[in-house]
Design a protein around this motif. Structure first.
Motif, PDB file in Angstrom:
ATOM      1  N   LEU A  61       0.870  -1.186   0.000  1.00 10.71           N
ATOM      2  CA  LEU A  61       0.000   0.000   0.000  1.00 10.71           C
ATOM      3  C   LEU A  61       0.904   1.232   0.000  1.00 10.71           C
ATOM      4  N   TRP A  62       1.674   1.421  -1.030  1.00  9.55           N
ATOM      5  CA  TRP A  62       2.598   2.541  -1.207  1.00  9.55           C
ATOM      6  C   TRP A  62       3.632   2.562  -0.077  1.00  9.55           C
ATOM      7  N   CYS A  63       4.113   1.407   0.339  1.00  7.27           N
ATOM      8  CA  CYS A  63       4.865   1.448   1.595  1.00  7.27           C
ATOM      9  C   CYS A  63       6.126   0.579   1.683  1.00  7.27           C
ATOM     10  N   ASN A 120       1.194   4.825  15.473  1.00  6.79           N
ATOM     11  CA  ASN A 120       1.296   3.529  14.781  1.00  6.79           C
ATOM     12  C   ASN A 120       0.872   3.540  13.325  1.00  6.79           C
ATOM     13  N   SER A 121       0.160   4.576  12.917  1.00 10.82           N
ATOM     14  CA  SER A 121      -0.372   4.594  11.551  1.00 10.82           C
ATOM     15  C   SER A 121      -0.445   6.038  11.069  1.00 10.82           C
ATOM     16  N   GLY A 122      -0.619   6.182   9.767  1.00 11.74           N
ATOM     17  CA  GLY A 122      -0.782   7.521   9.206  1.00 11.74           C
ATOM     18  C   GLY A 122      -2.017   8.206   9.765  1.00 11.74           C
ATOM     19  N   SER A 123      -3.090   7.449   9.915  1.00 14.20           N
ATOM     20  CA  SER A 123      -4.333   8.034  10.444  1.00 14.20           C
ATOM     21  C   SER A 123      -4.103   8.576  11.849  1.00 14.20           C
ATOM     22  N   GLU A 124      -3.453   7.783  12.669  1.00 18.69           N
ATOM     23  CA  GLU A 124      -3.202   8.238  14.048  1.00 18.69           C
ATOM     24  C   GLU A 124      -2.302   9.465  14.069  1.00 18.69           C
ATOM     25  N   ALA A 125      -1.336   9.506  13.167  1.00 19.67           N
ATOM     26  CA  ALA A 125      -0.444  10.675  13.127  1.00 19.67           C
ATOM     27  C   ALA A 125      -1.240  11.921  12.747  1.00 19.67           C
ATOM     28  N   ASN A 126      -2.113  11.802  11.751  1.00 14.01           N
ATOM     29  CA  ASN A 126      -2.891  12.974  11.336  1.00 14.01           C
ATOM     30  C   ASN A 126      -3.921  13.372  12.388  1.00 14.01           C
ATOM     31  N   ASP A 127      -4.505  12.381  13.046  1.00 13.05           N
ATOM     32  CA  ASP A 127      -5.420  12.667  14.151  1.00 13.05           C
ATOM     33  C   ASP A 127      -4.685  13.432  15.252  1.00 13.05           C
ATOM     34  N   ALA A 154      -8.124  14.646  -1.242  1.00 13.84           N
ATOM     35  CA  ALA A 154      -7.013  14.319  -0.343  1.00 13.84           C
ATOM     36  C   ALA A 154      -7.270  12.978   0.325  1.00 13.84           C
ATOM     37  N   TYR A 155      -6.197  12.304   0.730  1.00 15.98           N
ATOM     38  CA  TYR A 155      -6.337  11.106   1.563  1.00 15.98           C
ATOM     39  C   TYR A 155      -5.453  11.269   2.790  1.00 15.98           C
ATOM     40  N   HIS A 156      -6.095  11.244   3.959  1.00 16.98           N
ATOM     41  CA  HIS A 156      -5.321  11.395   5.191  1.00 16.98           C
ATOM     42  C   HIS A 156      -5.632  10.298   6.208  1.00 16.98           C
ATOM     43  N   GLY A 157      -6.412   9.281   5.807  1.00 18.55           N
ATOM     44  CA  GLY A 157      -6.658   8.169   6.719  1.00 18.55           C
ATOM     45  C   GLY A 157      -8.121   7.961   7.020  1.00 18.55           C
ATOM     46  N   VAL A 158      -8.385   7.101   8.022  1.00 19.14           N
ATOM     47  CA  VAL A 158      -9.744   6.594   8.225  1.00 19.14           C
ATOM     48  C   VAL A 158     -10.323   6.789   9.626  1.00 19.14           C
ATOM     49  N   ALA A 228      -1.811  18.918   3.563  1.00 17.10           N
ATOM     50  CA  ALA A 228      -1.723  18.474   2.171  1.00 17.10           C
ATOM     51  C   ALA A 228      -0.671  17.388   2.022  1.00 17.10           C
ATOM     52  N   GLU A 229      -0.990  16.428   1.155  1.00 14.62           N
ATOM     53  CA  GLU A 229       0.035  15.490   0.682  1.00 14.62           C
ATOM     54  C   GLU A 229       0.797  16.227  -0.417  1.00 14.62           C
ATOM     55  N   PRO A 230       2.119  16.133  -0.451  1.00 22.46           N
ATOM     56  CA  PRO A 230       2.853  16.790  -1.545  1.00 22.46           C
ATOM     57  C   PRO A 230       2.339  16.307  -2.910  1.00 22.46           C
ATOM     58  N   ALA A 261       2.426  19.024   6.281  1.00 27.60           N
ATOM     59  CA  ALA A 261       2.694  18.155   5.133  1.00 27.60           C
ATOM     60  C   ALA A 261       2.470  16.703   5.547  1.00 27.60           C
ATOM     61  N   ASP A 262       1.540  16.043   4.868  1.00 25.12           N
ATOM     62  CA  ASP A 262       1.303  14.625   5.101  1.00 25.12           C
ATOM     63  C   ASP A 262       2.245  13.855   4.168  1.00 25.12           C
ATOM     64  N   GLU A 263       3.340  13.395   4.751  1.00 25.02           N
ATOM     65  CA  GLU A 263       4.397  12.711   3.984  1.00 25.02           C
ATOM     66  C   GLU A 263       4.260  11.197   4.089  1.00 25.02           C
ATOM     67  N   VAL A 264       3.048  10.730   4.392  1.00 27.65           N
ATOM     68  CA  VAL A 264       2.857   9.292   4.635  1.00 27.65           C
ATOM     69  C   VAL A 264       3.236   8.457   3.403  1.00 27.65           C
ATOM     70  N   ILE A 265       2.929   8.952   2.200  1.00 24.56           N
ATOM     71  CA  ILE A 265       3.374   8.249   0.987  1.00 24.56           C
ATOM     72  C   ILE A 265       4.687   8.834   0.455  1.00 24.56           C
ATOM     73  N   CYS A 266       4.774  10.161   0.431  1.00 23.95           N
ATOM     74  CA  CYS A 266       5.899  10.799  -0.283  1.00 23.95           C
ATOM     75  C   CYS A 266       7.210  10.761   0.492  1.00 23.95           C
ATOM     76  N   ALA A 290       4.842   7.852   7.901  1.00 20.61           N
ATOM     77  CA  ALA A 290       4.536   6.476   8.329  1.00 20.61           C
ATOM     78  C   ALA A 290       5.096   5.532   7.270  1.00 20.61           C
ATOM     79  N   LYS A 291       4.346   4.520   6.903  1.00 23.35           N
ATOM     80  CA  LYS A 291       4.643   3.600   5.800  1.00 23.35           C
ATOM     81  C   LYS A 291       6.131   3.278   5.610  1.00 23.35           C
ATOM     82  N   ALA A 292       6.822   3.967   4.666  1.00 22.22           N
ATOM     83  CA  ALA A 292       8.216   3.629   4.343  1.00 22.22           C
ATOM     84  C   ALA A 292       9.176   3.961   5.483  1.00 22.22           C
TER      85      ALA A 292
HETATM   86  N1  PLP Z   1      -1.961   9.808   4.694  1.00 20.26           N
HETATM   87  C1  PLP Z   1      -1.705   9.381   3.454  1.00 20.26           C
HETATM   88  C2  PLP Z   1      -1.149  10.336   2.445  1.00 20.26           C
HETATM   89  C3  PLP Z   1      -1.946   8.056   3.092  1.00 20.26           C
HETATM   90  O1  PLP Z   1      -1.725   7.638   1.838  1.00 20.26           O
HETATM   91  C4  PLP Z   1      -2.446   7.174   4.079  1.00 20.26           C
HETATM   92  C5  PLP Z   1      -2.704   5.769   3.746  1.00 20.26           C
HETATM   93  O2  PLP Z   1      -2.634   5.338   2.617  1.00 20.26           O
HETATM   94  C6  PLP Z   1      -2.728   7.662   5.352  1.00 20.26           C
HETATM   95  C7  PLP Z   1      -2.447   8.993   5.622  1.00 20.26           C
HETATM   96  C8  PLP Z   1      -3.301   6.786   6.390  1.00 20.26           C
HETATM   97  O3  PLP Z   1      -2.370   5.888   6.840  1.00 20.26           O
HETATM   98  P1  PLP Z   1      -2.818   4.550   7.606  1.00 20.26           P
HETATM   99  O4  PLP Z   1      -3.520   3.688   6.598  1.00 20.26           O
HETATM  100  O5  PLP Z   1      -1.505   3.988   8.076  1.00 20.26           O
HETATM  101  O6  PLP Z   1      -3.687   4.968   8.722  1.00 20.26           O
END
Ligand code: PLP
Length: 465
Positions: A61-63, A120-127, A154-158, A228-230, A261-266, A290-292
């Motif tokens: 998942l991009w990671c 632990n996750s991108g969602s938690e970081a953005n929260d 935008a995608y910042h998590g769930v 924003a995601e870059p 900056a949401d660098e979760v993918i970039c 997160a991720k990588a």
């Molecule tokens: N931010 C970005 C840019 C993402 O692409 C993702 C997940 O793909 C998330 C946040 C959320 O990360 P997680 O699925 O680890 O909660």
């Protein structure tokens, strides 16, 4: 997907269907189609339970930046497991791997940040970012300054707050989201939203003007941050015009709005730079990643903040006592050890130089797909990219959603031996492990094109229009 016979009896597929809820899966069709069960991985490849090989074109998942068999990361995890399999960071407790990783992140950060918070996750970081921004603005006597501006697509998590930041309707529909105080401004996708005769630069200026209008309409004293995601990932791999972030940040600065900056993918080399912020000209006040960070081998994410924001939080501790935020696994020593080894390996092997080298081939192969009859636009940078499928290349008219053009292409690609992902509309993304070689890139694109050809043939035969 499994054959219907596999869904009978005691096969793993049958047991999956009987026991698991899958994220981002059509739960109705899953009941009859079942899962693709991945049994093992090596390099950029994964193998299903029947031994079929696939190139993991999305690095999971991009990671999974180091692919699926990096022994150094496995060693880092097992050694740390033996030494101290868990400890927490509440109440002033700490562990060596979490300290070393925090230091390393601050060393490589795109800005002179002061402190790192682990989740632990991108969602938690953005929260966490939303809470910290609110906490900080309360500390500096700005209790009304709470709104967060995100962007459509935008995608910042769930999680409740992160899904609210996400600008994709399926994450809101019937989940009763977004929550209040979360706003969405325009998506910087020139191909889709640029007006006739408008240059990319003019389009970027219009996006910035729309941001300013939104801030003024809401009242600048109520707007706290912009996130924003870059490069937007799940929204379709959308790369904004070159001048976009400069123009957006001039507006943010004017109204004292923080840039997140949401660098979760970039983050960590995806664009050929360490950070997407560096590639896209962002100067963030806060970064999430997160991720990588651990090549996805174990869950870990981080939030990096400036000294000024940290001092606001210290002030809150003087008022309230302990920072009442944190996860059981914040700074968990095992993922932290893997994260640290990941960042060391990036340096030891000069992974950025490798990405810059092989991404030339990656981008050439992507650009060549611009001639494919189904492809309206190609977007790529570093080792991330997507094609957007259209019914009419000239007018950019999309296929009717009921045709499921991209999901069908993705299924055909899987059949051809490459795992890609259909994202937001008819976009097909590739974001392979960063260790991919030029020869593997060629095979990946050959298989990707085979999948596109299958759908082009179906569209022609069935006269999709
Ligand atoms: N931010 C970005 C840019 C993402 O692409 C993702 C997940 O793909 C998330 C946040 C959320 O990360 P997680 O699925 O680890 O909660």
């Amino acid at each position: 997907m499994s054959s219907p016979s596999l869904l009978q009896g005691n096969s793993l597929a049958a047991r999956d269907v009987r026991s698991m809820i899958h994220p981002y899966t059509n739960l109705s069709t899953h009941l009859t189609e079942g899962p693709l069960i991945i049994q093992r991985g090596k390099g950029v490849h994964v193998y299903d339970e029947e031994g079929r090989e696939y190139i993991e074109g999305l690095a999971g998942l991009w990671c999974a930046s180091f692919g699926f068999g990096e022994e150094e990361l496995i060693k880092a995890a097992t050694e740390q497991m033996r030494k101290l399999p868990f400890y927490h960071s509440f109440a002033s407790k700490s562990t060596e791997p979490s300290i070393l990783l925090a230091e390393k992140l601050l060393e490589v950060a795109p800005m002179p940040f002061s402190k790192v918070f682990f989740a632990n996750s991108g969602s938690e970081a953005n929260d966490t970012v939303i809470k910290l921004v609110w906490y900080y603005n309360n500390s500096r006597g700005q209790p009304a300054k709470k709104k967060i501006i995100s962007r459509q697509k935008a995608y910042h998590g769930v999680t409740v707050a992160a899904a609210s930041l996400t600008g994709l309707p399926p994450l809101h529909n019937d989940f009763d989201l977004p929550i209040k105080n979360i706003l969405h401004t325009s998506c910087p996708h020139y191909y889709r939203y640029g007006k006739d005769g408008e240059t990319e630069e003019e389009f970027a200026a219009r996006c910035a003007a729309e941001l300013e209008q939104l801030i003024l309409a809401e009242g600048p004293e109520t707007v706290a941050a912009f996130i924003a995601e870059p490069i937007m990932g799940a929204g379709g791999v959308i790369i904004p015009p070159a001048t976009y972030f400069g123009k957006m940040q001039a507006v943010l600065k004017k109204y004292d709005v923080l840039m997140v900056a949401d660098e979760v993918i970039c983050g960590f080399g995806r664009t050929g730079e360490m950070w997407g912020s560096e590639a896209l000209g962002i100067r963030p006040d806060i970064v999430t990643c997160a991720k990588a960070l651990s090549s996805a081998y174990l869950p870990i994410s981080a939030v990096m903040i400036t000294e000024e924001i940290f001092q606001g939080m210290v002030k809150q501790s003087e008022k309230h006592g302990a920072l009442a935020h944190g996860f059981t696994y914040s700074g968990h020593p095992v993922p932290a050890a893997v994260g640290l080894r990941t960042l060391q390996l990036m340096e030891e092997r000069d992974l950025l130089a490798h990405v810059r080298k092989v991404s030339v081939r990656f981008n050439e192969r992507f650009q060549a797909l611009g001639d494919h009859p189904l492809v309206g636009e190609v977007r790529s940078m570093g080792l991330i990219g997507a094609v957007e499928l259209v019914a009419d290349k000239k007018t950019k008219r999309p296929f009717d959603a009921s045709r499921k053009a991209a999901p069908k292409a993705s299924a055909a690609m899987q059949e051809a031996g490459v795992i890609s992902r259909a994202v937001a509309g008819d976009n097909l993304a590739l974001c392979p492990p960063l260790i991919i070689t030029e020869a593997e890139i060629d095979t990946m694109f050959d298989r990707f094109t085979q999948g596109l050809d299958v759908v082009a043939a179906a569209a022609k035969a069935e006269n999709w229009d």
